[in-house]
Write an enzyme that holds these catalytic residues in place. Structure first.
Site, short mmCIF file in Angstrom:
data_model
loop_
_atom_site.label_atom_id
_atom_site.label_comp_id
_atom_site.label_asym_id
_atom_site.label_seq_id
_atom_site.Cartn_x
_atom_site.Cartn_y
_atom_site.Cartn_z
N ASN A 27 -3.13 -14.76 -43.07
CA ASN A 27 -4.17 -15.80 -43.10
C ASN A 27 -3.77 -17.08 -43.83
O ASN A 27 -4.61 -17.93 -44.14
CB ASN A 27 -5.48 -15.24 -43.70
CG ASN A 27 -5.30 -14.83 -45.15
OD1 ASN A 27 -4.20 -14.95 -45.70
ND2 ASN A 27 -6.36 -14.38 -45.78
N ASP A 33 -0.97 -9.45 -46.79
CA ASP A 33 -2.27 -8.77 -46.67
C ASP A 33 -2.19 -7.60 -45.68
O ASP A 33 -1.16 -7.39 -45.01
CB ASP A 33 -3.38 -9.77 -46.27
CG ASP A 33 -2.95 -10.67 -45.13
OD1 ASP A 33 -2.36 -10.14 -44.16
OD2 ASP A 33 -3.17 -11.89 -45.21
N ASP A 102 -1.12 4.36 -53.32
CA ASP A 102 -0.70 4.41 -54.71
C ASP A 102 -1.87 4.86 -55.58
O ASP A 102 -2.97 4.32 -55.45
CB ASP A 102 -0.23 3.01 -55.15
CG ASP A 102 1.03 3.04 -55.97
OD1 ASP A 102 1.03 3.70 -57.01
OD2 ASP A 102 2.02 2.39 -55.56
N ASP A 203 1.50 6.78 -59.87
CA ASP A 203 2.07 5.86 -60.85
C ASP A 203 2.18 6.53 -62.23
O ASP A 203 1.20 7.13 -62.71
CB ASP A 203 1.15 4.64 -60.94
CG ASP A 203 1.76 3.50 -61.70
OD1 ASP A 203 2.76 2.95 -61.22
OD2 ASP A 203 1.24 3.15 -62.79
N GLU A 259 5.69 9.41 -59.94
CA GLU A 259 6.63 8.54 -60.64
C GLU A 259 6.73 9.10 -62.05
O GLU A 259 5.82 8.93 -62.85
CB GLU A 259 6.10 7.10 -60.66
CG GLU A 259 7.17 6.12 -61.05
CD GLU A 259 6.62 4.87 -61.71
OE1 GLU A 259 7.33 3.88 -61.73
OE2 GLU A 259 5.48 4.89 -62.22
N HIS A 333 9.90 -1.67 -56.04
CA HIS A 333 9.36 -2.94 -56.53
C HIS A 333 9.62 -3.15 -58.02
O HIS A 333 9.26 -4.20 -58.55
CB HIS A 333 7.86 -2.99 -56.23
CG HIS A 333 7.12 -1.94 -57.01
ND1 HIS A 333 7.29 -0.59 -56.76
CD2 HIS A 333 6.25 -2.02 -58.03
CE1 HIS A 333 6.55 0.11 -57.60
NE2 HIS A 333 5.90 -0.73 -58.38
N ASP A 334 10.18 -2.15 -58.69
CA ASP A 334 10.46 -2.28 -60.12
C ASP A 334 11.95 -2.47 -60.40
O ASP A 334 12.36 -2.52 -61.56
CB ASP A 334 10.01 -1.01 -60.86
CG ASP A 334 8.51 -0.87 -60.90
OD1 ASP A 334 7.81 -1.90 -60.84
OD2 ASP A 334 8.03 0.28 -60.97
#
Ligand code: NOJ
Length: 557
Positions: A27, A33, A102, A203, A259, A333-334
């Site tokens: 968008n 998104d 997650d 997590d 994790e 992503h870490d």
């Protein structure tokens, strides 16, 4: 050695992780998104992905990009609506793929209604949902440091007590000792399962069971004590997980991945094959663990030498096979981009080394996880200015180490460029249009300028691309049970350049040879391998040497 493994869909699957903020923006607001993901499902299906794991998409003030949740049963308007989610889930299932979401329940956002209530008074009904303590001698209740620098305790003036936050102050830790907290979490998990999700990535799940609040050990050069002994992998955590299993997980057919890190022995407790807790956990030894013992932890110049990485991965392979299930991955992503950290992202070697790392990981025993863009060989962005970063971890580390005068700014900027999480969070590179086709607006974080050379559109059509190489590896896993269920036999352990191993199952033998270096190195390929060459990142091969970053997979049926 042949091991009898019970078959399971989550053992045979390849998981693809999406960091929704950076994947695809539908968008034009500069933020990825859910509809953006929905538009790219065919891309993932074509790659061969079985399971999609999406990092948090729930309402959040985004101090830690969604890992600080203020409402667990809704969608962050930045990402769309619940109808968008339902449509996305339908689209995933319609293509025969599954969805893992997650679960972030060690802590909530400080803007979650529970915490807003909790901090109001000492005797309110939600006070005990979090961990509140009096100060000691006018200071924090103990010496623990948070994972994001600074103390793990935040003083709150309203009631004159401190609350615990093992991450940012905006991420207060839930008090799992309170049965009402567990009821809330388990109800919420059931609600998502009833909606049709297929699994949970949990997590920092190893931290939920806090057993005491004693001062922790202070490592040489560290400013705070470690909470490790009191909060990591405790008996209490295992008890909560077994309760979760009984009350929620056992009622569904899910993929569960914790994790958790820790040791092989710990992983066997979490993820044993006779299954009372989780299916598998992520280990950290081969990424964060490489920096153990360096004074600033992950902020260092320490590289990823073959000897260290191989010793760790092989130990996990051998330690878990037959007892527990492994995850195999180099990126998420870490972590920085894998080709930049473990491979070689120079133009000359990027493609070859990205393919070599993919071979190494996807032929191992365990469920492979691909992090978005890894399948294109995306690289670190190497920011040069602090203002280019977006990550709370970076800003807190800067405050703790640079503003205090303990570390030179140039050194810290170099560490950030090497290892910061924002390297993995730059937008997905879809094509050669403006902003790599990620958004028509202004991206929330800079796009890597190399998108003209590295992008999905070109790679899907190029038979020699990293993308099509991943596709071949995934197809091999789907076709040959030895890739999933075979034993693991390390080879050439004295060789400083070649990572080699064999997998065996019912007479099938798979041999994997990977040159970890940019040099041609001697290797007795013919003597070491059996059967046919089934995957390689070179067209022409030598018989007695491996070329720079060469990877070979042989299969004897
Ligand atoms: C681990 C997540 O992967 C990371 O991104 C996050 O910052 C922390 N947990 C806190 O939730």
């Amino acid at each position: 050695m042949i091991i009898e493994e019970k078959r399971a869909w989550w053992k045979e699957a390849v998981v693809y992780q999406i960091y929704p903020r950076s994947f695809a923006d539908s968008n034009g607001d500069g933020i990825g998104d859910l509809n953006g993901i929905a538009q790219r499902l065919d891309y993932l299906k074509n790659l061969g992905v079985d399971v999609i794991w999406i990092s948090p998409f729930y309402p959040s003030p985004n101090y830690d990009n969604g890992y600080d949740i203020s409402n667990y049963r809704d969608i962050n308007p930045e990402f769309g609506t619940m109808e968008d989610f339902d449509r996305l889930l339908e689209g995933i299932h319609a293509r025969g793929m599954k969805l893992v979401i997650d679960l972030v329940v060690n802590h909530t956002s400080s803007e979650h209604p529970f915490f807003i209530e909790s901090r109001k008074s000492k005797d309110g009904p939600y006070r005990d949902f979090y961990i509140w303590k009096d100060g000691k001698d006018g200071k924090e209740p103990n010496n623990w440091g948070s994972c994001f620098s600074g103390s793990a305790w935040q003083y709150d003036e309203t009631t004159g007590q401190y609350y615990l936050h093992l991450f940012a102050p905006q991420q207060p830790d839930l008090n799992w000792a309170n049965p009402k907290v567990r009821d809330q979490v388990f109800d919420m998990m059931t609600w998502w399962c009833d909606k049709g999700i297929d699994g949970y990535r949990m997590d920092v799940i190893g931290m939920i069971g806090k057993e005491n609040f004693d001062d922790g050990e202070v490592a040489p050069g560290a400013l705070y004590g470690s909470f490790e002994k009191s909060c990591q992998h405790t008996e209490t955590t295992h008890r909560y997980l077994r309760e979760m299993r009984e009350r929620v997980l056992d009622k569904y057919d899910l993929l569960t991945v914790g994790e958790a890190g820790g040791t092989c022995e710990g992983a066997i407790r979490y993820a044993s094959l006779d299954g009372k807790e989780l299916n598998m956990i992520f280990s950290f030894e081969h990424n964060d663990g490489l920096n153990d013992g360096t004074p600033l932890g992950k902020w260092s110049d320490h590289g990823a030498p073959l000897g260290e990485v191989r010793e760790i991965i092989n130990r996990w392979q051998l330690g878990l096979i037959g007892k527990a299930w492994n995850t195999v991955y180099l990126s998420n992503h870490d972590q920085p981009r894998q080709v930049s950290r473990y491979g070689n992202d120079s133009p000359l070697f990027r493609v070859r080394s990205a393919k070599m790392l993919a071979t190494l990981v996807h032929m191992l025993h365990g469920t492979p996880y691909i992090y978005q863009g890894e399948e294109l060989g995306m690289t670190n962005i190497y920011f040069t200015k602090l203002s280019q970063y977006r990550d709370v971890e970076v800003f807190n580390a800067w405050k703790q180490w640079v503003e205090s005068g303990l570390v030179h700014p140039e050194d810290m900027m170099r560490y950030f460029a090497r290892i910061s999480r924002d390297n993995a969070r730059t937008p997905m590179q879809w094509n050669t249009e403006k902003h790599a086709g990620f958004t028509t607006g202004t991206p929330w974080i800079e796009v890597n300028k190399n998108y003209l050379e590295i992008n999905a559109e070109d790679e899907v059509h190029d038979p020699d691309s990293v993308y099509n190489y991943y596709k071949a590896l995934i197809a091999l896993r789907h076709a040959e049970p030895v890739v999933v269920y075979g034993s693991f036999v390390p080879m050439l352990m004295d060789d400083n350049s070649v990572y080699a191993y064999r997998r065996e199952l019912d007479g099938q033998v798979l041999t994997v040879l990977c040159n970890w270096t940019e040099k041609t190195v001697p290797c007795a390929i013919q003597e070491l391998t059996e059967g046919k060459l089934v995957v390689s990142n070179y067209d022409k091969h030598k018989t007695d040497a491996l070329q720079p970053y060469e990877a070979l997979v042989y299969l004897k049926k």
